[in-house]
Design a protein around this motif. Structure first.
Motif: not given
Length: 465
Positions: A95-100, A299-303, A306-310
């Motif tokens: 939701a955060r990484k792909q769709l922002h 936090f994982q995405v913005d800071k 990280f992505g789905p693999k992580d």
């Protein structure tokens, strides 16, 4: 080639731990034919199966009347693990990484199951005097089938709508599921039996998450999520085959009108002070824990970028500890006070925000830096789930299990509806003002600690009574 008898003798000669390890490998082969005393000799394979089938119940002390239900529950758990592993670890990150997706919509998705729990008392009232199984089967089938619509999703709002709707529907099952578990498993073995089924869930979860994590780049979620949902529906089909007791004449005739049922349920909080204190301590700890849920993926995405693999790697670590923790906590719950187990697991869970505080201070941490939090989550998730369930049954009148569980779920719903939005808002506020996120993780730790102290007081009050 070994004879059937020699294989069985060698199997019986193993230590208890090794027997249980081999049993878990052949766990799904247990069927309704387990009561048979003779199986035609078919060489080594049959000999091993014979050893497993004749030892599985001896090793885990499963009474004869629960064997059929346990086997079906195991199959359902295995396919449910595929469903969970293919969707749940990635929902928020995608939701955060792909769709922002915005913080508010992420908060809504996290809060969805708890919004559903607000209606738990109504679900419990609706199932009074009726078979409990349909109240598990149909919400699960419909809630999981909704993920088929992901095939057509490209925008954050529709993505959030599908996830929220699914999570909401599945909450209908909570009071009915508690009654079914109470019906099919003896009190002294329930934690153990549920724990072993969840080992299968974790095994399937591990493999599926590792595969799915490598397929979720771009719009991969549009295909991975529906495939996982199909296995979720298959899980429900297997669960449907469990034989449960039919409602008694007394239960049918004792069905209350909605307003009478709600009033009677609320009175429990005034009449059962031990349960009230337990519920309030869970409420306090849960607020701290739920504040974390929207904060961590942001936090994982913005800071940490990280992505789905992580996330799939963290999910692997989580599942390994989750799986083996069920083996341990399942037995502890059956022999110890569940309140004590809750206290221990809250202390373990406090390592999660602490780990993120440390990781955030490292500048550019690798995925390995978050392994301790994944391990702590796996250990505490297993222990708290089994302990909560058995604690509610410990307090509940045997004739009012659904009511107690519904009341407990409703209180979870209140805190779960508010805390995720508060967490998402707090994360946005801290980020926009360039404040140290570590303080936000510190707030969650304080709430967890307060909830743990309340549990300690509650356990002392129970001993005095």
């Amino acid at each position: 080639m070994w004879s059937r008898h020699s294989v069985y003798v060698k199997f019986m000669g193993l230590t208890g731990k090794r027997q249980r390890a081999l049993v878990l490998v052949g766990f799904l082969s247990v069927s309704q034919q387990d009561n048979q005393r003779s199986i035609p000799a078919r060489g080594l394979q049959t000999g091993v199966k014979l050893g497993i089938r004749r030892t599985v119940y001896r090793a885990f002390e499963v009474p004869g009347k629960t064997r059929g239900a346990w086997s079906r529950d195991a199959w359902a758990g295995f396919f449910c693990g595929i469903y969970i592993g293919g969707i749940m670890p990635f929902v928020l990150v995608v939701a955060r990484k792909q769709l922002h997706m915005s913080e508010a919509l992420i908060g809504l998705m996290v809060a969805a199951p708890f919004i559903g729990n607000l209606f738990a008392l109504f679900w419990a009232n609706a199932m009074e005097g009726r078979s409990k199984m349909p109240f598990v089967v149909w919400p699960c089938i419909i809630g999981r089938a909704i993920f088929f619509l992901m095939l057509f999703v490209h925008t954050p709002i529709w993505y959030a709508a599908i996830v929220t709707s699914s999570q909401f529907l599945v909450t209908i099952t909570s009071p009915a599921y508690a009654s079914i578990m109470k019906d099919i498993y003896p009190d002294k073995l329930r934690g153990r039996m549920m724990g072993y089924v969840r080992v299968l869930i974790a095994l399937a979860n591990v493999v599926t998450a590792m595969i799915a994590g490598r397929m979720l780049s771009g719009d991969g979620y549009r295909f991975v999520f529906p495939i996982a949902a199909a296995f979720g529906i298959l899980s429900t089909v297997f669960f449907r085959t469990i034989n449960v007791s039919k409602p008694t004449v007394e239960e049918i005739q004792g069905k209350k009108k909605t307003h009478e049922f709600l009033a009677d349920a609320i009175k429990i909080l005034g009449q059962d002070r031990l349960f009230l204190w337990f519920a309030l301590s869970v409420f306090t700890y849960g607020c701290g824990n739920l504040l974390l849920q929207p904060i961590i993926p942001i936090f994982q995405v913005d800071k940490l970028n990280f992505g789905p693999k992580d996330v799939s790697v963290l999910t692997l670590v989580f599942n390994v500890f989750w799986m083996f923790s069920y083996l341990y906590w399942g037995r502890r719950v059956d022999t110890s006070n569940p309140l004590k187990i809750i206290i221990i697991n809250i202390l373990i869970n406090m390592m999660i925000p602490l780990n993120y505080i440390i990781a955030g201070s490292l500048g550019h941490p690798t995925i390995v830096a978050l392994f301790p939090s994944a391990a702590a989550l796996g250990i505490s998730a297993a222990g708290i789930e089994l302990a909560y369930f058995n604690a509610v049954l410990r307090f509940a009148d045997p004739r009012r299990i659904s009511t107690y569980m519904a009341l407990f779920s409703c209180l979870l719903g209140i805190r779960g509806t508010l805390a995720p939005f508060a967490g998402a808002w707090a994360m946005k506020t801290f980020a926009s003002n360039h404040w140290n996120i570590g303080y936000l993780f510190g707030i969650t730790m304080v709430l967890m600690l307060l909830g743990m102290m309340m549990q300690i007081v509650g356990m002392r009050n129970e001993r005095q009574n």
